[in-house]
Design an enzyme around this catalytic site. Structure first.
Site, PDB file in Angstrom:
ATOM      1  N   ASP A 167       0.844  -1.205   0.000  1.00 27.55           N
ATOM      2  CA  ASP A 167       0.000   0.000   0.000  1.00 27.55           C
ATOM      3  C   ASP A 167       0.874   1.248   0.000  1.00 27.55           C
ATOM      4  OD1 ASP A 167       0.744  -1.079   2.424  1.00 27.55           O
ATOM      5  OD2 ASP A 167      -1.062  -0.525   3.509  1.00 27.55           O
TER       6      ASP A 167
ATOM      7  N   ASP B 101       0.998  -7.103 -10.817  1.00 28.08           N
ATOM      8  CA  ASP B 101       0.012  -6.809 -11.862  1.00 28.08           C
ATOM      9  C   ASP B 101      -0.485  -5.372 -11.698  1.00 28.08           C
ATOM     10  OD1 ASP B 101      -1.833  -7.074 -13.848  1.00 28.08           O
ATOM     11  OD2 ASP B 101      -3.134  -8.491 -12.807  1.00 28.08           O
TER      12      ASP B 101
END
Ligand code: NAD
Length: 366
Positions: free
Chosen positions: A227, A251
């Site tokens: 994050d 990804d």
């Protein structure tokens, strides 16, 4: 050096952009005394038309027999092409998935590099961009959440879906080694990204990365929570060299990183296994909307060919030369339509060129 390259031109703009990459490779070969031999391999829609399937066993064998594979792109217009009326396992993309699996390509590399001349395509503020950034996202490609067991079932009368995220230490070790090897060819810094405050798989990831790091004393490394990494990519992208991460985090982060560079026509990529073999391809698709018009940007494919020289053949100087030629062409003001400046005032300083002219201009600078 003799290099045997499998070539998947594919569909849409694929043949146009691959032709330019071969032109550039041959020019670099001529300059430095290497010979590149090419073997055409059918995959995607063109293979469906010729053989009924998107990838034949012969095509897989030809790819395996090559030192590396250079690919354009596969697929057509997913709304209108008859290829998309076929069963999913017979569609063009199934060929690529099968090829990646057959070649055990577990490491995906996507550079995100901001060219000085294309700065205006970057959505970040000037003070954040500074002199530009140059990072490499290294994503694990064959494990994790996308390949774990999954099921949807009724639990106490409620529909419940489960996906499983599994990594073993060997899978982590081989991608980590690849990441540190790549860092040794760059600015020698690795940021390993995980979610070790929550996930067991991330705690194992961290432990194995630390073990691998011991074999690379010249490389500085750090751990970063995913994050935080997502924030740092837009707050201070200059801090990154190699970002090493698992499948799903990679990804998402690689798409985020590529968006901050601007055009899809500039983004190269490589998928590697544990030999020197690699599959090199632009990040974009077959762009059916512009296929056959001679306007596609060949630079991503040309930069993918440069990656092939660097990572499969260890021809670093040759790769540097191609990358420098691309920079020079941009500096000299040549642009394909996708990277033309938006404002009329700026257009006066640049010249719009087509696919093959762009290839020629890069060759001239090599
Ligand atoms: P796309 O990347 O082909 O096109 C998106 C947009 O970017 C289009 O406007 C296109 O014109 C532009 N674009 C892409 N590459 C460009 C280039 N080199 N120069 C200039 N402009 C470029 O994505 P899409 O339209 O969603 O997909 C089209 C087909 O490509 C689909 O069949 C899809 O499945 C396939 N695809 C293949 C690959 C691959 O071969 N690895 C990857 C992604 C998509």
């Amino acid at each position: 050096m003799e290099c045997h390259i499998g070539v998947i031109s594919g569909d849409g703009i694929g043949p146009e952009i691959v032709a330019e990459a071969k032109k550039v490779l041959d020019k670099a070969g001529e300059k430095y005394g290497h010979s590149f031999t090419y073997q055409d391999i059918l995959m995607g829609g063109c293979s469906i038309d010729a053989t009924g399937v998107p990838l034949t066993d012969e095509a897989i064998a030809a790819a395996k027999a090559s030192d590396a594979v250079l690919m354009g792109s596969i697929g057509g217009n997913t709304q209108t092409s008859p290829w998309y009326k076929l069963a999913p396992e017979l569609r063009p993309e199934a060929g690529l998935l099968k090829l990646r699996k057959s070649l055990n390509l577990f490491a995906n590399l996507r550079p995100a590099y901001l060219y000085e001349e294309l700065k205006e395509a970057c959505p970040l503020r000037d003070d954040i961009i500074g002199d530009g950034f140059d990072m490499m996202i290294m994503r694990e490609l064959t494990g994790g959440l996308y390949f774990g067991a999954r099921k949807t079932e009724m639990v106490d009368g409620v529909i419940t879906a489960t996906d499983t995220l599994t990594y073993n230490e060997n899978e982590i070790r081989r991608i980590a080694k690849r990441g540190f090897d790549i860092a040794m060819k760059r600015r020698k810094k690795v940021t390993s990204v995980d979610k070790a405050n929550v996930l067991d798989s991330s705690r194992l990831w961290r432990k194995v990365v630390e073990e691998v790091a011991k074999d690379y004393p010249e490389v500085t490394y750090e751990h970063m929570l995913v994050d935080n990494c997502a924030m740092q990519l837009v707050k201070d992208p200059k801090q990154f060299d190699v970002i090493l991460t698992e499948n799903m985090f990679g990804d998402i982060l690689s798409d985020e990183a590529s968006m901050v560079t601007g055009s899809i026509g500039m983004l190269s990529s490589a998928s590697l296994n544990d030999t020197k073999f690699g599959l090199y391809e632009p990040s974009g698709g077959s762009a059916p909307d512009i296929a056959g018009k001679g306007i596609a940007n060949p630079i991503a494919t040309i930069l993918s060919a440069a990656m092939m020289l660097r990572y499969t053949f260890d021809l670093d100087k040759e790769a540097d030369t191609i990358e420098a030629a691309v920079k020079q062409v941009l500096k000299d003001g040549y642009r394909t339509i996708d990277i033309m400046p938006q404002e009329d005032a700026k257009k006066a300083y640049v010249t719009q060129v087509g696919t093959s002219q762009m290839g020629d201009l890069i060759c001239e600078r090599i």
